[in-house]
Design an enzyme around this catalytic site. Sequence first.
Site, PDB file in Angstrom:
ATOM      1  N   THR A 199      37.719  46.759  42.422  1.00 43.94           N
ATOM      2  CA  THR A 199      39.044  47.323  42.127  1.00 43.94           C
ATOM      3  C   THR A 199      39.085  47.868  40.696  1.00 43.94           C
ATOM      4  OG1 THR A 199      40.028  45.704  43.617  1.00 43.94           O
ATOM      5  CG2 THR A 199      41.516  46.796  42.082  1.00 43.94           C
ATOM      6  N   LYS A 208      26.512  44.119  42.718  1.00 46.69           N
ATOM      7  CA  LYS A 208      25.719  42.994  43.213  1.00 46.69           C
ATOM      8  C   LYS A 208      24.947  43.421  44.459  1.00 46.69           C
ATOM      9  CE  LYS A 208      26.628  38.109  44.092  1.00 46.69           C
ATOM     10  NZ  LYS A 208      27.744  37.157  44.142  1.00 46.69           N
ATOM     11  N   VAL A 262      45.072  40.025  30.668  1.00 48.56           N
ATOM     12  CA  VAL A 262      46.396  39.414  30.815  1.00 48.56           C
ATOM     13  C   VAL A 262      47.416  40.477  31.221  1.00 48.56           C
ATOM     14  CG1 VAL A 262      48.261  38.166  29.650  1.00 48.56           C
ATOM     15  CG2 VAL A 262      45.887  37.657  29.067  1.00 48.56           C
ATOM     16  N   GLU A 320      42.151  37.664  43.352  1.00 48.18           N
ATOM     17  CA  GLU A 320      40.816  37.353  42.843  1.00 48.18           C
ATOM     18  C   GLU A 320      39.851  37.219  44.023  1.00 48.18           C
ATOM     19  OE1 GLU A 320      40.127  37.025  39.353  1.00 48.18           O
ATOM     20  OE2 GLU A 320      42.059  37.991  39.509  1.00 48.18           O
ATOM     21  N   ASP A 349      44.950  31.195  37.745  1.00 53.43           N
ATOM     22  CA  ASP A 349      44.881  32.505  37.092  1.00 53.43           C
ATOM     23  C   ASP A 349      46.020  32.637  36.072  1.00 53.43           C
ATOM     24  OD1 ASP A 349      43.811  35.441  37.220  1.00 53.43           O
ATOM     25  OD2 ASP A 349      45.972  35.651  37.476  1.00 53.43           O
ATOM     26  N   LYS A 392      45.766  32.964  31.890  1.00 53.55           N
ATOM     27  CA  LYS A 392      46.440  34.021  31.122  1.00 53.55           C
ATOM     28  C   LYS A 392      47.416  33.417  30.107  1.00 53.55           C
ATOM     29  CE  LYS A 392      46.047  37.389  34.886  1.00 53.55           C
ATOM     30  NZ  LYS A 392      46.629  37.761  36.178  1.00 53.55           N
TER      31      LYS A 392
HETATM   32  P1  NAP Z   1      36.175  42.947  42.752  1.00 58.22           P
HETATM   33  O1  NAP Z   1      36.981  43.987  43.407  1.00 58.22           O
HETATM   34  O2  NAP Z   1      35.769  41.757  43.515  1.00 58.22           O
HETATM   35  O3  NAP Z   1      34.878  43.656  42.143  1.00 58.22           O
HETATM   36  C1  NAP Z   1      33.870  42.948  41.500  1.00 58.22           C
HETATM   37  C2  NAP Z   1      32.698  43.895  41.268  1.00 58.22           C
HETATM   38  O4  NAP Z   1      31.725  43.224  40.482  1.00 58.22           O
HETATM   39  C3  NAP Z   1      31.996  44.336  42.564  1.00 58.22           C
HETATM   40  O5  NAP Z   1      31.611  45.677  42.472  1.00 58.22           O
HETATM   41  C4  NAP Z   1      30.777  43.422  42.638  1.00 58.22           C
HETATM   42  O6  NAP Z   1      29.656  44.005  43.253  1.00 58.22           O
HETATM   43  C5  NAP Z   1      30.470  43.224  41.155  1.00 58.22           C
HETATM   44  N1  NAP Z   1      29.818  41.944  40.909  1.00 58.22           N
HETATM   45  C6  NAP Z   1      30.302  40.720  41.160  1.00 58.22           C
HETATM   46  N2  NAP Z   1      29.407  39.785  40.788  1.00 58.22           N
HETATM   47  C7  NAP Z   1      28.311  40.454  40.335  1.00 58.22           C
HETATM   48  C8  NAP Z   1      27.048  40.055  39.842  1.00 58.22           C
HETATM   49  N3  NAP Z   1      26.688  38.774  39.755  1.00 58.22           N
HETATM   50  N4  NAP Z   1      26.178  41.027  39.458  1.00 58.22           N
HETATM   51  C9  NAP Z   1      26.513  42.322  39.551  1.00 58.22           C
HETATM   52  N5  NAP Z   1      27.694  42.767  40.010  1.00 58.22           N
HETATM   53  C10 NAP Z   1      28.585  41.825  40.400  1.00 58.22           C
HETATM   54  O7  NAP Z   1      36.945  42.401  41.457  1.00 58.22           O
HETATM   55  P2  NAP Z   1      38.111  43.105  40.645  1.00 58.22           P
HETATM   56  O8  NAP Z   1      39.396  42.876  41.345  1.00 58.22           O
HETATM   57  O9  NAP Z   1      37.717  44.488  40.277  1.00 58.22           O
HETATM   58  O10 NAP Z   1      38.155  42.177  39.346  1.00 58.22           O
HETATM   59  C11 NAP Z   1      37.185  42.266  38.349  1.00 58.22           C
HETATM   60  C12 NAP Z   1      37.652  41.483  37.121  1.00 58.22           C
HETATM   61  O11 NAP Z   1      38.865  42.045  36.629  1.00 58.22           O
HETATM   62  C13 NAP Z   1      37.987  40.021  37.406  1.00 58.22           C
HETATM   63  O12 NAP Z   1      37.671  39.269  36.265  1.00 58.22           O
HETATM   64  C14 NAP Z   1      39.491  40.032  37.621  1.00 58.22           C
HETATM   65  O13 NAP Z   1      40.083  38.796  37.333  1.00 58.22           O
HETATM   66  C15 NAP Z   1      39.895  41.080  36.618  1.00 58.22           C
HETATM   67  N6  NAP Z   1      41.163  41.740  36.883  1.00 58.22           N
HETATM   68  C16 NAP Z   1      41.442  42.188  38.129  1.00 58.22           C
HETATM   69  C17 NAP Z   1      42.624  42.877  38.359  1.00 58.22           C
HETATM   70  C18 NAP Z   1      42.968  43.392  39.720  1.00 58.22           C
HETATM   71  O14 NAP Z   1      44.096  43.885  39.911  1.00 58.22           O
HETATM   72  N7  NAP Z   1      42.095  43.330  40.674  1.00 58.22           N
HETATM   73  C19 NAP Z   1      43.526  43.080  37.308  1.00 58.22           C
HETATM   74  C20 NAP Z   1      43.211  42.604  36.035  1.00 58.22           C
HETATM   75  C21 NAP Z   1      42.022  41.939  35.827  1.00 58.22           C
HETATM   76  P3  NAP Z   1      29.649  44.389  44.809  1.00 58.22           P
HETATM   77  O15 NAP Z   1      30.592  45.563  44.919  1.00 58.22           O
HETATM   78  O16 NAP Z   1      28.251  44.778  45.089  1.00 58.22           O
HETATM   79  O17 NAP Z   1      30.137  43.195  45.541  1.00 58.22           O
HETATM   80  N1  HSE Z   2      44.475  38.396  40.662  1.00 54.83           N
HETATM   81  C1  HSE Z   2      45.186  38.833  39.521  1.00 54.83           C
HETATM   82  C2  HSE Z   2      46.653  38.914  39.847  1.00 54.83           C
HETATM   83  C3  HSE Z   2      44.676  40.166  39.064  1.00 54.83           C
HETATM   84  O1  HSE Z   2      46.999  38.894  41.034  1.00 54.83           O
HETATM   85  O2  HSE Z   2      47.469  38.985  38.922  1.00 54.83           O
HETATM   86  C4  HSE Z   2      45.248  40.611  37.743  1.00 54.83           C
HETATM   87  O3  HSE Z   2      44.819  39.788  36.704  1.00 54.83           O
END
Ligand code: NAP
Ligand code: HSE
Length: 414
Positions: A11, A43, A128, A186, A197, A201
């Site tokens: 994402t 990954k 955050v 997450e 979470d 934060k």
């Molecule tokens: P996600 O959609 O699950 O994406 C994670 C990405 O990281 C995927 O592309 C995955 O690869 C890759 N990955 C995971 N483990 C890996 C490893 N060991 N080696 C190499 N690549 C790896 O997660 P996300 O929602 O983008 O969130 C990412 C971070 O941002 C998290 O810390 C989350 O808490 C934070 N965050 C998320 C949001 C949100 O709205 N989603 C908002 C703020 C902060 P694959 O594609 O190959 O599986």
């Molecule tokens: N899983 C988190 C949330 C992503 O729902 O707020 C943003 O940090």
Amino acid sequence: MLKLGILGNGTVGSGVVELVRKNAEYIKRRSGTEVVISKILVKDMDKHINNHNEEIITNNIQDVYSEDVDIVVEAMGGLHPAYEYIKSFLQQKKHVVTANKDVVAKYGRELAVLAEENNVSLRFEASVAGGIPILKPLQECLAGNDIKYLMAILNGTTNFILSKMYNESMKYEEALKIAQQLGFAEANPDSDVLGYDSARKLAILSSISYDEKVDWEDIGVQGITEIDDIDILCAKELNCTIKLLATSIKKEDGIYASVRPVLVPIYGYFGKIESEFNGILLEGDAVGQMFFCGKGAGKLPTASAVLGDIFDVIENKKQRSMLIGNKKAILKSKLSEKAKWLLRIKCQNTEEILSRVKESFKACESFENKDWLQNEAAMVVEAVNEEYIDGVVKELKLLPGVEHIKKLIKVDNI
Ligand code: NAP
Ligand code: HSE
């Protein structure tokens, strides 16, 4: 030319790629430099076949190390190997921008010190409240204030679920599934729904605000998994809604810090925060109350915060290291002030139990003649502090016929 290495193409990672590409001209004009994405680490390569960035996608971290990038964006999530990668890039004198609150809440101070030692930046605005600028305002614009408290909705997933349950009577499981499909949750959604979470934060925000090290594991945490349709009906009766609130209050003898579901008025600051939006209310001694709100999760809102950090790095803005406080904060998770609480008591003998409850509290208003309350007494009571109500609940649980008791705090002035 400035080279970016992106760790993660989910994402957040894909949002950063999209925004950098979409606004390339504008970014170049504004920053005076062309920003290019050199490598994207994932990954599982199979998931990224036919991706239009296929030629720069790799599952080997060595490919990113050897690319000589200027800034690394960490958007993989989880503690390991994210922490090791960030550490290693900082040691190689690469700037790091991360969205990872797990890493920041646990290793933030250590990594910030490492960044300073290597004369590079570590930035984590996106960790955050997603797209809401809050860490930078706290560190810069509000630096002249003594922050007295923070109250906040810090998790988009749980706010989305609670909004769906309240507005559309949607079942918890269905709402969670949609939140996952929309990319808010997450990888392991227990982090969201159990409140961890939000606690991470809150720890980051509180550490910056109070200049003390707030460990998220020390925060009293209750998630939303126990919230049911009767809680929602009770909330509606009270002109309230239910929000997962993260609160920290600076006190003489420590910091009160908790994450828990709270009944809040529908027309207050938090009652109006719906869906994946987050909101942060704080009070500074000089500025008074201030409220920040916006999208707290999702692809582009989070990418917006990451891009903001990238701009700061490009402009070489020096900022005080985040989480500088080294003194471990003393945390309290029980509220010491007078407060109102919703009590729900599952029992056969509701009349008898209700009269016992009335003996224990000066103020007690019960829900009368509600056909949705089956073998259950529900009431709002006022208690001098949380220890008192917990003591009464403990005694009530011992009474014959009492099967289960649930308490939810009701806050009127926010
Ligand atoms: P996600 O959609 O699950 O994406 C994670 C990405 O990281 C995927 O592309 C995955 O690869 C890759 N990955 C995971 N483990 C890996 C490893 N060991 N080696 C190499 N690549 C790896 O997660 P996300 O929602 O983008 O969130 C990412 C971070 O941002 C998290 O810390 C989350 O808490 C934070 N965050 C998320 C949001 C949100 O709205 N989603 C908002 C703020 C902060 P694959 O594609 O190959 O599986
Ligand atoms: N899983 C988190 C949330 C992503 O729902 O707020 C943003 O940090």
